[in-house]
Design a protein around this motif. Structure first.
Motif, PDB file in Angstrom:
ATOM      1  N   TYR A 135       0.816  -1.207   0.000  1.00 55.42           N
ATOM      2  CA  TYR A 135       0.000   0.000   0.000  1.00 55.42           C
ATOM      3  C   TYR A 135       0.856   1.267   0.000  1.00 55.42           C
ATOM      4  CZ  TYR A 135      -4.026  -2.991   1.119  1.00 55.42           C
ATOM      5  OH  TYR A 135      -5.011  -3.948   1.096  1.00 55.42           O
ATOM      6  N   SER A 136       2.010   1.172  -0.627  1.00 54.14           N
ATOM      7  CA  SER A 136       2.859   2.350  -0.776  1.00 54.14           C
ATOM      8  C   SER A 136       2.436   3.106  -2.030  1.00 54.14           C
ATOM      9  CB  SER A 136       4.326   1.933  -0.890  1.00 54.14           C
ATOM     10  OG  SER A 136       4.736   1.212   0.246  1.00 54.14           O
ATOM     11  N   ASN A 137       2.374   4.393  -1.925  1.00 52.00           N
ATOM     12  CA  ASN A 137       1.936   5.214  -3.056  1.00 52.00           C
ATOM     13  C   ASN A 137       3.110   5.454  -3.990  1.00 52.00           C
ATOM     14  OD1 ASN A 137       0.420   6.824  -4.713  1.00 52.00           O
ATOM     15  ND2 ASN A 137       0.492   8.626  -3.385  1.00 52.00           N
ATOM     16  N   SER A 138       3.573   4.373  -4.594  1.00 56.71           N
ATOM     17  CA  SER A 138       4.739   4.437  -5.461  1.00 56.71           C
ATOM     18  C   SER A 138       4.415   3.746  -6.774  1.00 56.71           C
ATOM     19  CB  SER A 138       5.943   3.742  -4.793  1.00 56.71           C
ATOM     20  OG  SER A 138       7.041   3.692  -5.662  1.00 56.71           O
ATOM     21  N   GLY A 139       4.469   4.503  -7.858  1.00 54.11           N
ATOM     22  CA  GLY A 139       4.160   3.940  -9.164  1.00 54.11           C
ATOM     23  C   GLY A 139       3.430   4.955 -10.027  1.00 54.11           C
ATOM     24  N   GLY A 140       2.772   4.491 -11.050  1.00 52.08           N
ATOM     25  CA  GLY A 140       2.043   5.404 -11.920  1.00 52.08           C
ATOM     26  C   GLY A 140       1.529   4.699 -13.163  1.00 52.08           C
ATOM     27  N   ARG A 141       0.899   5.476 -14.032  1.00 45.51           N
ATOM     28  CA  ARG A 141       0.354   4.936 -15.275  1.00 45.51           C
ATOM     29  C   ARG A 141       0.897   5.735 -16.459  1.00 45.51           C
ATOM     30  NH1 ARG A 141      -6.052   4.134 -14.038  1.00 45.51           N
ATOM     31  NH2 ARG A 141      -6.062   3.614 -16.257  1.00 45.51           N
ATOM     32  N   ASN A 154       4.503  -0.150  -7.161  1.00 49.40           N
ATOM     33  CA  ASN A 154       5.673  -0.693  -6.482  1.00 49.40           C
ATOM     34  C   ASN A 154       5.363  -1.087  -5.045  1.00 49.40           C
ATOM     35  OD1 ASN A 154       7.483  -0.214  -8.693  1.00 49.40           O
ATOM     36  ND2 ASN A 154       7.450   1.955  -8.150  1.00 49.40           N
ATOM     37  N   THR A 155       5.818  -2.244  -4.648  1.00 48.88           N
ATOM     38  CA  THR A 155       5.756  -2.669  -3.254  1.00 48.88           C
ATOM     39  C   THR A 155       7.047  -2.242  -2.569  1.00 48.88           C
ATOM     40  OG1 THR A 155       4.340  -4.586  -3.682  1.00 48.88           O
ATOM     41  CG2 THR A 155       5.695  -4.656  -1.702  1.00 48.88           C
ATOM     42  N   ILE A 191      10.266 -12.735  -5.317  1.00 46.60           N
ATOM     43  CA  ILE A 191      11.592 -13.166  -4.884  1.00 46.60           C
ATOM     44  C   ILE A 191      12.486 -12.059  -4.327  1.00 46.60           C
ATOM     45  CG2 ILE A 191      11.582 -15.160  -6.411  1.00 46.60           C
ATOM     46  CD1 ILE A 191      13.350 -13.561  -8.336  1.00 46.60           C
ATOM     47  N   HIS A 192      12.095 -10.803  -4.461  1.00 45.10           N
ATOM     48  CA  HIS A 192      12.935  -9.739  -3.923  1.00 45.10           C
ATOM     49  C   HIS A 192      12.371  -9.214  -2.598  1.00 45.10           C
ATOM     50  CE1 HIS A 192      15.223  -9.928  -7.566  1.00 45.10           C
ATOM     51  NE2 HIS A 192      14.196  -9.524  -8.311  1.00 45.10           N
ATOM     52  N   SER A 193      11.191  -8.632  -2.641  1.00 42.32           N
ATOM     53  CA  SER A 193      10.644  -8.015  -1.432  1.00 42.32           C
ATOM     54  C   SER A 193      10.318  -9.046  -0.354  1.00 42.32           C
ATOM     55  CB  SER A 193       9.400  -7.196  -1.773  1.00 42.32           C
ATOM     56  OG  SER A 193       8.396  -8.003  -2.377  1.00 42.32           O
ATOM     57  N   MET A 194       9.744 -10.186  -0.742  1.00 43.50           N
ATOM     58  CA  MET A 194       9.354 -11.171   0.258  1.00 43.50           C
ATOM     59  C   MET A 194      10.552 -11.950   0.809  1.00 43.50           C
ATOM     60  SD  MET A 194       6.162 -11.453   1.332  1.00 43.50           S
ATOM     61  CE  MET A 194       6.215  -9.690   1.628  1.00 43.50           C
ATOM     62  N   SER A 238       2.734  -8.555   5.941  1.00 41.82           N
ATOM     63  CA  SER A 238       2.872  -7.270   5.247  1.00 41.82           C
ATOM     64  C   SER A 238       1.505  -6.614   5.129  1.00 41.82           C
ATOM     65  CB  SER A 238       3.495  -7.479   3.865  1.00 41.82           C
ATOM     66  OG  SER A 238       2.618  -8.247   3.046  1.00 41.82           O
ATOM     67  N   ASN A 239       1.491  -5.395   4.621  1.00 43.36           N
ATOM     68  CA  ASN A 239       0.274  -4.583   4.606  1.00 43.36           C
ATOM     69  C   ASN A 239      -0.893  -5.271   3.895  1.00 43.36           C
ATOM     70  OD1 ASN A 239      -1.279  -2.248   5.017  1.00 43.36           O
ATOM     71  ND2 ASN A 239       0.412  -0.901   4.504  1.00 43.36           N
ATOM     72  N   LEU A 240      -0.675  -5.696   2.668  1.00 44.83           N
ATOM     73  CA  LEU A 240      -1.753  -6.329   1.897  1.00 44.83           C
ATOM     74  C   LEU A 240      -2.113  -7.698   2.454  1.00 44.83           C
ATOM     75  CD1 LEU A 240      -3.684  -6.489  -0.525  1.00 44.83           C
ATOM     76  CD2 LEU A 240      -1.759  -7.334  -1.891  1.00 44.83           C
TER      77      LEU A 240
END
Length: 360
Positions: A135-141, A154-155, A191-194, A238-240
């Motif tokens: 739930y991080s406000n990171s990313g876009g369209r 992005n997580t 495989i990276h964040s978790m 984690s958050n989600l």
């Protein structure tokens, strides 16, 4: 006698209805226990406020809330206002700016609640990381509306954020005599964040050798919540993952009407916020039939946070007494009682319990 200032944010839908009952119970406690000093101030920040002012709360809202010891929050959500506006312009600023990095959600089978698991000893908590993650406000369209449109979300998993959540989970387990902590992961695919999550949780676990660490992939863990929910004591996620698991846990113990939560700043540098897991329930808003138990239980979590675990425990006992007696039940429990009638029944049970205790 310490005085605690409470900011009350009823919000939308059934929020004002259930918050009113929680405040009613707390006001009764004040009368019965002279050592409890609570001061309430209500703020009308909501979707209605947004429709009138073009924003969910005033520009100085966080500075205002910072002066309080705790926040009692109802629910947010209105079909006239996009959900991302209500969430990201009210709930998220409070959680993030006040460093409420722990979301604590009890999953407990209350006596007298109709459920397919009724009679089983289900009593655990979910410690949800509440400040980063999915739930991080990171990313876009990119290229909105075109065939080539791309969305990136992005997580954000940090070592320090994960360590704080894991440490809280193990400290909670240790304080409450629990023997295990279960970590929700998906490091076989994410495989990276978790994998970072797993590494940090294991490192923290080494500091608590008397507490067993279990780690399950989130899909398997969801199945275990249904198959053997009485196996769990403390779950850290984690958050989600924590958000999804807590709703599933709520379903196991009777529904969202029995699901409180606490958004905690454990250090006490900022006020913590207490709210039911259920939303604004627009389909029953204004009918006076919402179940107020989750909101009243959230108020009990607030009292525990403020150092009155004794009164919080009696509040839970009073809720269970009303449920076991079964004379007053809201429609979600198969009855016809109003929100106010349920709140009054809990208040009466609470009064009975406190009056028989020494000093009341």
């Amino acid at each position: 006698m310490a005085s605690h200032r409470i900011a009350v944010l009823p919000g939308d839908g059934i929020g004002p209805e259930v918050v009113s009952e929680a405040v009613k119970v707390l006001e009764l406690l004040k009368k019965l226990d002279p050592s409890l000093d609570l001061e309430f101030e209500t703020f009308d920040w909501s979707s209605e406020y947004y429709l009138q002012h073009g924003k969910m709360m005033p520009d100085n809202a966080l500075e205002t809330l910072k002066k309080y010891d705790a926040i009692l929050f109802g629910a947010i959500g209105d079909k006239r206002v996009p959900d991302d506006v209500t969430v990201w312009e009210l709930i998220m600023p409070i959680r993030k700016q006040f460093r409420q990095y722990i979301n604590l959600r009890p999953v407990k089978m209350l006596k007298g609640v109709p459920s397919r698991f009724e009679g089983e000893d289900i009593d655990f908590v979910i410690v949800r990381e509440n400040a980063e993650g999915e739930y991080s406000n990171s990313g876009g369209r990119l290229y909105p509306g075109l065939e080539e449109e791309v969305a990136v979300q992005n997580t954000i998993i940090t070592r320090i954020g994960t360590a704080k959540a894991a440490k809280f989970a193990f400290e909670y387990a240790q304080k409450h005599g629990k023997k295990s902590v279960t970590s929700a992961t998906k490091s076989n695919a994410i495989i990276h964040s978790m994998k970072l999550w797993d590494d940090v949780v294991r490192t923290v676990a080494e500091q608590y050798p008397s507490i067993k660490l279990d780690s399950y992939y989130i899909d398997a863990l969801a199945a275990y919540f249904v198959e053997r929910p009485d196996d769990f004591e403390v779950v850290v996620a984690s958050n989600l993952f924590g958000d999804i698991l807590s709703d599933l846990g709520s379903a196991v113990v009777g529904g969202l009407g029995f699901s409180p939560s606490a958004n905690l700043n454990p250090e006490g540098d900022f006020p913590s916020m207490f709210e039911p897991v259920h939303g604004s329930a627009p389909d029953i808003a204004g009918k006076g039939i919402a179940n107020p138990i989750a909101q009243i239980w959230s108020a009990a979590l607030m009292l525990e946070h403020l150092g009155r675990a004794d009164l919080a425990a009696v509040m839970i006992e009073a809720i269970e007494q009303v449920l076991v007696e079964g004379e007053v039940r809201t429609p979600d429990l198969g009855g016809s009682a109003t929100t106010s009638e349920m709140g009054s029944a809990i208040s009466e049970a609470l009064q009975q319990k406190l009056l028989v205790k020494e000093g009341f």
